[in-house]
Design a protein around this motif. Structure first.
Motif, PDB file in Angstrom:
ATOM      1  N   VAL A 165     -63.190  16.381  53.435  1.00 58.82           N
ATOM      2  CA  VAL A 165     -62.435  17.626  53.241  1.00 58.82           C
ATOM      3  C   VAL A 165     -61.808  18.064  54.557  1.00 58.82           C
ATOM      4  N   ILE A 166     -62.616  18.112  55.600  1.00 62.49           N
ATOM      5  CA  ILE A 166     -62.123  18.551  56.908  1.00 62.49           C
ATOM      6  C   ILE A 166     -61.052  17.591  57.411  1.00 62.49           C
ATOM      7  N   ALA A 167     -61.268  16.292  57.241  1.00 61.02           N
ATOM      8  CA  ALA A 167     -60.278  15.295  57.662  1.00 61.02           C
ATOM      9  C   ALA A 167     -58.963  15.493  56.914  1.00 61.02           C
ATOM     10  N   GLN A 168     -59.040  15.733  55.600  1.00 59.34           N
ATOM     11  CA  GLN A 168     -57.825  15.934  54.809  1.00 59.34           C
ATOM     12  C   GLN A 168     -57.079  17.186  55.245  1.00 59.34           C
ATOM     13  N   PHE A 169     -57.806  18.270  55.512  1.00 53.85           N
ATOM     14  CA  PHE A 169     -57.162  19.499  55.965  1.00 53.85           C
ATOM     15  C   PHE A 169     -56.476  19.284  57.310  1.00 53.85           C
ATOM     16  N   LEU A 170     -57.132  18.585  58.227  1.00 59.78           N
ATOM     17  CA  LEU A 170     -56.534  18.323  59.530  1.00 59.78           C
ATOM     18  C   LEU A 170     -55.321  17.406  59.415  1.00 59.78           C
ATOM     19  N   GLN A 171     -55.417  16.395  58.551  1.00 61.10           N
ATOM     20  CA  GLN A 171     -54.285  15.500  58.341  1.00 61.10           C
ATOM     21  C   GLN A 171     -53.095  16.262  57.756  1.00 61.10           C
ATOM     22  N   GLU A 172     -53.363  17.161  56.832  1.00 55.85           N
ATOM     23  CA  GLU A 172     -52.303  17.976  56.239  1.00 55.85           C
ATOM     24  C   GLU A 172     -51.679  18.889  57.289  1.00 55.85           C
ATOM     25  N   ALA A 173     -52.497  19.481  58.151  1.00 52.82           N
ATOM     26  CA  ALA A 173     -51.983  20.331  59.229  1.00 52.82           C
ATOM     27  C   ALA A 173     -51.110  19.516  60.184  1.00 52.82           C
ATOM     28  N   ALA A 174     -51.539  18.308  60.497  1.00 53.81           N
ATOM     29  CA  ALA A 174     -50.759  17.438  61.382  1.00 53.81           C
ATOM     30  C   ALA A 174     -49.428  17.063  60.728  1.00 53.81           C
ATOM     31  N   ARG A 175     -49.465  16.775  59.420  1.00 55.89           N
ATOM     32  CA  ARG A 175     -48.236  16.428  58.693  1.00 55.89           C
ATOM     33  C   ARG A 175     -47.265  17.604  58.690  1.00 55.89           C
ATOM     34  N   ARG A 179     -47.114  20.072  60.802  1.00 58.44           N
ATOM     35  CA  ARG A 179     -46.626  20.286  62.166  1.00 58.44           C
ATOM     36  C   ARG A 179     -45.508  19.305  62.494  1.00 58.44           C
ATOM     37  N   LEU A 180     -45.698  18.046  62.130  1.00 65.51           N
ATOM     38  CA  LEU A 180     -44.677  17.034  62.364  1.00 65.51           C
ATOM     39  C   LEU A 180     -43.407  17.381  61.598  1.00 65.51           C
ATOM     40  N   GLU A 181     -43.550  17.773  60.328  1.00 68.47           N
ATOM     41  CA  GLU A 181     -42.383  18.150  59.525  1.00 68.47           C
ATOM     42  C   GLU A 181     -41.626  19.309  60.167  1.00 68.47           C
ATOM     43  N   ALA A 182     -42.343  20.296  60.677  1.00 67.50           N
ATOM     44  CA  ALA A 182     -41.701  21.447  61.325  1.00 67.50           C
ATOM     45  C   ALA A 182     -40.949  21.002  62.581  1.00 67.50           C
ATOM     46  N   GLU A 183     -41.559  20.102  63.353  1.00 73.84           N
ATOM     47  CA  GLU A 183     -40.902  19.602  64.561  1.00 73.84           C
ATOM     48  C   GLU A 183     -39.656  18.797  64.204  1.00 73.84           C
ATOM     49  N   GLU A 185     -37.872  19.107  61.443  1.00 77.12           N
ATOM     50  CA  GLU A 185     -36.897  20.051  60.904  1.00 77.12           C
ATOM     51  C   GLU A 185     -36.139  20.745  62.038  1.00 77.12           C
ATOM     52  N   GLU A 186     -36.868  21.177  63.062  1.00 78.47           N
ATOM     53  CA  GLU A 186     -36.231  21.817  64.205  1.00 78.47           C
ATOM     54  C   GLU A 186     -35.302  20.837  64.918  1.00 78.47           C
ATOM     55  N   GLY A 187     -35.746  19.607  65.071  1.00 79.16           N
ATOM     56  CA  GLY A 187     -34.914  18.582  65.706  1.00 79.16           C
ATOM     57  C   GLY A 187     -33.632  18.340  64.928  1.00 79.16           C
ATOM     58  N   TYR A 188     -33.737  18.265  63.597  1.00 78.06           N
ATOM     59  CA  TYR A 188     -32.550  18.069  62.768  1.00 78.06           C
ATOM     60  C   TYR A 188     -31.605  19.258  62.877  1.00 78.06           C
ATOM     61  N   ARG A 189     -32.178  20.460  62.960  1.00 81.20           N
ATOM     62  CA  ARG A 189     -31.355  21.664  63.096  1.00 81.20           C
ATOM     63  C   ARG A 189     -30.565  21.623  64.412  1.00 81.20           C
ATOM     64  N   VAL A 190     -31.238  21.233  65.487  1.00 77.60           N
ATOM     65  CA  VAL A 190     -30.576  21.130  66.792  1.00 77.60           C
ATOM     66  C   VAL A 190     -29.501  20.053  66.755  1.00 77.60           C
ATOM     67  N   MET A 191     -29.828  18.897  66.161  1.00 75.31           N
ATOM     68  CA  MET A 191     -28.852  17.812  66.069  1.00 75.31           C
ATOM     69  C   MET A 191     -27.630  18.240  65.262  1.00 75.31           C
ATOM     70  N   ALA A 192     -27.839  18.958  64.171  1.00 75.61           N
ATOM     71  CA  ALA A 192     -26.731  19.406  63.333  1.00 75.61           C
ATOM     72  C   ALA A 192     -25.815  20.329  64.128  1.00 75.61           C
ATOM     73  N   LYS A 193     -26.411  21.209  64.908  1.00 74.46           N
ATOM     74  CA  LYS A 193     -25.622  22.121  65.736  1.00 74.46           C
ATOM     75  C   LYS A 193     -24.809  21.337  66.767  1.00 74.46           C
TER      76      LYS A 193
END
Length: 80
Positions: free
Chosen positions: A33-43, A45-49, A51-59
Motif C-alpha cells: 500500500v505504502i509503495a503504491q501510494f509513493l509510486q503514485e505520488a512520484a508519477r 510529480r513527474l506529470e506535473a513537471e 506539463e510545466e515543461g510542455y507549457r514553457v516549450m509551447a510559449k
C-alpha cells in the motif's frame, strides 16, 4: 519489477490505520500500500513537471513562430 529494499519508518497512528484499511480492502500488504501510494505520488510529480515543461516549450514555440513570421514578412512580398 524494481528491486525491493527494507525500510523502517515511523508514521502517525492514524496513517498506519489508514494503510491497514486500504491493505485489507485491496488484499495486499501494508508495505505494498505504502509503495503504491509513493509510486503514485512520484508519477503525479513527474506529470506535473512534464506539463510545466510542455507549457514553457509551447510559449517558446509561439514566440519563435511570431519572430519567424515577422522576419518572413520582411523578406517575402505580399500575395496581392
Amino acid at each position: 519489477m524494481a528491486q525491493s529494499a527494507k525500510l523502517t519508518i515511523s508514521l502517525p497512528k492514524d496513517t498506519i490505520l489508514f494503510a491497514d484499511k486500504v491493505a485489507k480492502e485491496r488484499k495486499i500488504s501494508r508495505s505494498k500500500v505504502i509503495a503504491q501510494f509513493l509510486q503514485e505520488a512520484a508519477r503525479k510529480r513527474l506529470e506535473a513537471e512534464l506539463e510545466e515543461g510542455y507549457r514553457v516549450m509551447a510559449k517558446e514555440h509561439e514566440e519563435f513562430a511570431r519572430i519567424s513570421w515577422e522576419a518572413a514578412s520582411e523578406v517575402v512580398p505580399p500575395w496581392d
